[in-house]
Design a protein around this motif. Sequence first.
Motif, PDB file in Angstrom:
ATOM      1  N   MET A   1       0.839  -1.176   0.016  1.00 37.75           N
ATOM      2  CA  MET A   1      -0.145   0.140   0.006  1.00 37.75           C
ATOM      3  C   MET A   1       0.800   1.324   0.003  1.00 37.75           C
ATOM      4  SD  MET A   1      -3.291   0.938   2.345  1.00 37.75           S
ATOM      5  CE  MET A   1      -3.454  -0.932   2.946  1.00 37.75           C
ATOM      6  N   LYS A   2       1.793   1.219   0.794  1.00 43.29           N
ATOM      7  CA  LYS A   2       2.891   2.436   0.753  1.00 43.29           C
ATOM      8  C   LYS A   2       3.432   2.642  -0.765  1.00 43.29           C
ATOM      9  CE  LYS A   2       4.651   1.616   5.371  1.00 43.29           C
ATOM     10  NZ  LYS A   2       5.749   1.727   6.137  1.00 43.29           N
ATOM     11  N   GLU A   3       3.889   1.706  -1.296  1.00 39.36           N
ATOM     12  CA  GLU A   3       4.278   1.516  -2.776  1.00 39.36           C
ATOM     13  C   GLU A   3       3.158   2.349  -3.636  1.00 39.36           C
ATOM     14  OE1 GLU A   3       4.040  -1.516  -1.231  1.00 39.36           O
ATOM     15  OE2 GLU A   3       6.123  -1.118  -0.360  1.00 39.36           O
ATOM     16  N   TYR A  47      -2.870  13.618   3.185  1.00 38.62           N
ATOM     17  CA  TYR A  47      -1.779  13.129   3.425  1.00 38.62           C
ATOM     18  C   TYR A  47      -0.963  13.560   4.806  1.00 38.62           C
ATOM     19  CZ  TYR A  47      -1.295  10.029  -0.327  1.00 38.62           C
ATOM     20  OH  TYR A  47      -1.588   8.935  -1.464  1.00 38.62           O
ATOM     21  N   ASP A  48      -0.886  14.864   4.827  1.00 39.97           N
ATOM     22  CA  ASP A  48      -0.250  15.677   5.911  1.00 39.97           C
ATOM     23  C   ASP A  48      -1.320  15.287   7.303  1.00 39.97           C
ATOM     24  OD1 ASP A  48       1.860  16.988   6.084  1.00 39.97           O
ATOM     25  OD2 ASP A  48       0.950  19.096   5.622  1.00 39.97           O
ATOM     26  N   CYS A  49      -2.524  15.387   7.221  1.00 38.19           N
ATOM     27  CA  CYS A  49      -3.449  15.041   8.283  1.00 38.19           C
ATOM     28  C   CYS A  49      -3.089  13.594   8.995  1.00 38.19           C
ATOM     29  CB  CYS A  49      -4.761  14.996   7.965  1.00 38.19           C
ATOM     30  SG  CYS A  49      -5.474  16.893   7.901  1.00 38.19           S
ATOM     31  N   LEU A  50      -3.129  12.709   8.115  1.00 40.87           N
ATOM     32  CA  LEU A  50      -2.670  11.368   8.224  1.00 40.87           C
ATOM     33  C   LEU A  50      -1.369  11.201   9.300  1.00 40.87           C
ATOM     34  CD1 LEU A  50      -3.381   8.295   8.664  1.00 40.87           C
ATOM     35  CD2 LEU A  50      -2.514   8.143   6.034  1.00 40.87           C
ATOM     36  N   LEU A  51      -0.178  11.454   8.517  1.00 40.72           N
ATOM     37  CA  LEU A  51       0.822  11.924   8.935  1.00 40.72           C
ATOM     38  C   LEU A  51       1.269  12.380  10.462  1.00 40.72           C
ATOM     39  CD1 LEU A  51       2.904  12.230   5.841  1.00 40.72           C
ATOM     40  CD2 LEU A  51       2.526  10.044   7.100  1.00 40.72           C
ATOM     41  N   GLN A  85       6.256  11.539   1.095  1.00 37.82           N
ATOM     42  CA  GLN A  85       6.870  10.268   0.521  1.00 37.82           C
ATOM     43  C   GLN A  85       7.554   9.619   1.735  1.00 37.82           C
ATOM     44  OE1 GLN A  85       8.170  11.681  -3.261  1.00 37.82           O
ATOM     45  NE2 GLN A  85       6.721   9.848  -4.322  1.00 37.82           N
ATOM     46  N   ALA A  86       8.378  10.440   2.148  1.00 38.65           N
ATOM     47  CA  ALA A  86       9.346  10.137   3.387  1.00 38.65           C
ATOM     48  C   ALA A  86       8.478   9.812   4.556  1.00 38.65           C
ATOM     49  CB  ALA A  86      10.512  11.166   3.755  1.00 38.65           C
ATOM     50  N   GLY A  87       7.637  10.438   4.900  1.00 37.08           N
ATOM     51  CA  GLY A  87       6.595  10.057   5.902  1.00 37.08           C
ATOM     52  C   GLY A  87       5.960   8.696   5.712  1.00 37.08           C
ATOM     53  N   ILE A  88       5.267   8.410   4.705  1.00 36.37           N
ATOM     54  CA  ILE A  88       4.760   7.465   4.394  1.00 36.37           C
ATOM     55  C   ILE A  88       5.705   6.034   4.365  1.00 36.37           C
ATOM     56  CG2 ILE A  88       3.712   5.984   2.241  1.00 36.37           C
ATOM     57  CD1 ILE A  88       2.331   8.929   1.449  1.00 36.37           C
ATOM     58  N   GLN A 101     -14.831  13.407  12.528  1.00 39.11           N
ATOM     59  CA  GLN A 101     -15.134  13.674  11.258  1.00 39.11           C
ATOM     60  C   GLN A 101     -16.578  14.325  11.456  1.00 39.11           C
ATOM     61  OE1 GLN A 101     -13.487  12.813   8.243  1.00 39.11           O
ATOM     62  NE2 GLN A 101     -14.738  14.301   7.311  1.00 39.11           N
ATOM     63  N   SER A 102     -16.913  15.734  10.630  1.00 39.74           N
ATOM     64  CA  SER A 102     -18.089  16.300  10.771  1.00 39.74           C
ATOM     65  C   SER A 102     -18.786  15.832   9.606  1.00 39.74           C
ATOM     66  CB  SER A 102     -17.963  17.647  10.541  1.00 39.74           C
ATOM     67  OG  SER A 102     -17.550  18.439  11.669  1.00 39.74           O
ATOM     68  N   ILE A 103     -20.075  15.236   9.991  1.00 41.09           N
ATOM     69  CA  ILE A 103     -20.898  14.841   8.684  1.00 41.09           C
ATOM     70  C   ILE A 103     -22.279  15.415   8.898  1.00 41.09           C
ATOM     71  CG2 ILE A 103     -22.131  12.726   7.641  1.00 41.09           C
ATOM     72  CD1 ILE A 103     -18.940  12.664   7.571  1.00 41.09           C
ATOM     73  N   GLY A 104     -22.463  16.529   7.866  1.00 38.97           N
ATOM     74  CA  GLY A 104     -23.959  17.249   8.311  1.00 38.97           C
ATOM     75  C   GLY A 104     -23.697  17.898   9.660  1.00 38.97           C
ATOM     76  N   SER A 105     -24.861  17.806  10.208  1.00 37.59           N
ATOM     77  CA  SER A 105     -24.500  18.653  11.712  1.00 37.59           C
ATOM     78  C   SER A 105     -24.499  17.826  12.798  1.00 37.59           C
ATOM     79  CB  SER A 105     -26.218  19.047  11.700  1.00 37.59           C
ATOM     80  OG  SER A 105     -26.870  17.963  12.136  1.00 37.59           O
ATOM     81  N   SER A 106     -23.785  16.599  12.380  1.00 37.15           N
ATOM     82  CA  SER A 106     -23.187  15.520  13.467  1.00 37.15           C
ATOM     83  C   SER A 106     -21.722  15.641  13.523  1.00 37.15           C
ATOM     84  CB  SER A 106     -23.674  14.345  13.217  1.00 37.15           C
ATOM     85  OG  SER A 106     -25.037  14.022  13.102  1.00 37.15           O
ATOM     86  N   ASN A 107     -20.995  15.194  14.459  1.00 35.17           N
ATOM     87  CA  ASN A 107     -19.892  15.121  14.585  1.00 35.17           C
ATOM     88  C   ASN A 107     -19.509  13.541  15.351  1.00 35.17           C
ATOM     89  OD1 ASN A 107     -18.687  17.703  14.221  1.00 35.17           O
ATOM     90  ND2 ASN A 107     -19.437  18.209  16.285  1.00 35.17           N
ATOM     91  N   VAL A 108     -18.636  12.704  14.171  1.00 31.26           N
ATOM     92  CA  VAL A 108     -18.673  11.394  14.431  1.00 31.26           C
ATOM     93  C   VAL A 108     -17.175  11.095  14.880  1.00 31.26           C
ATOM     94  CG1 VAL A 108     -18.598   9.361  13.281  1.00 31.26           C
ATOM     95  CG2 VAL A 108     -20.384  10.903  12.515  1.00 31.26           C
ATOM     96  N   GLN A 109     -16.928  10.211  16.004  1.00 31.85           N
ATOM     97  CA  GLN A 109     -15.707   9.744  16.274  1.00 31.85           C
ATOM     98  C   GLN A 109     -15.926   8.258  16.215  1.00 31.85           C
ATOM     99  OE1 GLN A 109     -14.304  10.961  20.182  1.00 31.85           O
ATOM    100  NE2 GLN A 109     -15.119  13.193  19.743  1.00 31.85           N
ATOM    101  N   MET A 110     -14.778   7.643  15.715  1.00 31.37           N
ATOM    102  CA  MET A 110     -14.695   6.175  15.469  1.00 31.37           C
ATOM    103  C   MET A 110     -13.075   5.687  15.525  1.00 31.37           C
ATOM    104  SD  MET A 110     -15.452   5.661  11.411  1.00 31.37           S
ATOM    105  CE  MET A 110     -17.073   6.436  11.407  1.00 31.37           C
ATOM    106  N   LYS A 111     -13.035   4.742  15.764  1.00 30.12           N
ATOM    107  CA  LYS A 111     -11.930   3.999  15.660  1.00 30.12           C
ATOM    108  C   LYS A 111     -11.447   3.529  14.274  1.00 30.12           C
ATOM    109  CE  LYS A 111     -12.018   1.623  20.260  1.00 30.12           C
ATOM    110  NZ  LYS A 111     -11.920   0.524  21.099  1.00 30.12           N
ATOM    111  N   THR A 112     -10.221   3.584  13.990  1.00 30.92           N
ATOM    112  CA  THR A 112      -9.675   3.416  12.715  1.00 30.92           C
ATOM    113  C   THR A 112      -7.926   3.073  12.711  1.00 30.92           C
ATOM    114  OG1 THR A 112      -9.687   4.100  10.136  1.00 30.92           O
ATOM    115  CG2 THR A 112      -9.142   5.659  12.073  1.00 30.92           C
ATOM    116  N   GLN A 113      -7.486   2.714  11.743  1.00 34.99           N
ATOM    117  CA  GLN A 113      -5.924   2.556  11.588  1.00 34.99           C
ATOM    118  C   GLN A 113      -5.466   3.273  10.598  1.00 34.99           C
ATOM    119  OE1 GLN A 113      -5.663  -1.618  11.211  1.00 34.99           O
ATOM    120  NE2 GLN A 113      -4.980  -1.938  13.428  1.00 34.99           N
ATOM    121  N   THR A 114      -4.231   3.232  10.690  1.00 36.51           N
ATOM    122  CA  THR A 114      -3.514   4.337   9.743  1.00 36.51           C
ATOM    123  C   THR A 114      -3.454   3.356   8.478  1.00 36.51           C
ATOM    124  OG1 THR A 114      -1.271   3.105  10.605  1.00 36.51           O
ATOM    125  CG2 THR A 114      -1.511   4.976  11.284  1.00 36.51           C
ATOM    126  N   GLN A 115      -3.667   2.116   8.261  1.00 30.15           N
ATOM    127  CA  GLN A 115      -3.787   1.215   7.041  1.00 30.15           C
ATOM    128  C   GLN A 115      -4.881   1.591   6.265  1.00 30.15           C
ATOM    129  OE1 GLN A 115      -3.792  -2.798   7.492  1.00 30.15           O
ATOM    130  NE2 GLN A 115      -2.877  -3.303   5.468  1.00 30.15           N
TER     131      GLN A 115
END
Length: 163
Positions: A1-3, A47-51, A85-88, A101-115
């Motif tokens: 995926m990095k590639e 990308y910046d946000c993720l890194l 690219q170096a960060g990835i 994440q803001s979705i419409g008038s809602s603010n959502v929080q959820m677990k995720t992973q960098t992948q």
Amino acid sequence: MKESSNLLLKQLSMLVMQLNDHSYSKELPLLMDNSIGKHVRHILDLYDCLLEAVASSVLNYDQRKRNPLLETSSQIALIKIKEIQAGIDCLKLDKELILHQSIGSSNVQMKTQTQRELLYTIDHTVHHLAIIRIAIQHHFPEISIPENFGFAFSTLRYREKQA
């Protein structure tokens, strides 16, 4: 995926290298008066946000920086692409994050992973590369674009099977 991510960023870099700052930042009617530079900046913002989320474990795409210099200076954009690219390359794909994440008038929080978020960022990049491709072909036909620029990896595989 990095590639895959780095391949897309390399294609973007090769395109940006061909544009002078005037063409890069020119507001184009086809893009609703946005520029190629604005689309590049938007790609790099995610990308910046993720890194940056790796340090805090909190990811919020809504709070991206939106650096206007990335929209107007192709050279600054090229430097930023290399940084990303170096960060990835150093990114740990199994890092747990909390996505805000803001979705419409809602603010959502959820677990995720960098992948998972890198996959999202790749899909997002392909989408914007497709838009950039249309703008380049329409406004700057002298610019060379790689054949696969702006096409999803699944589309390319499908086309290979059909050939």
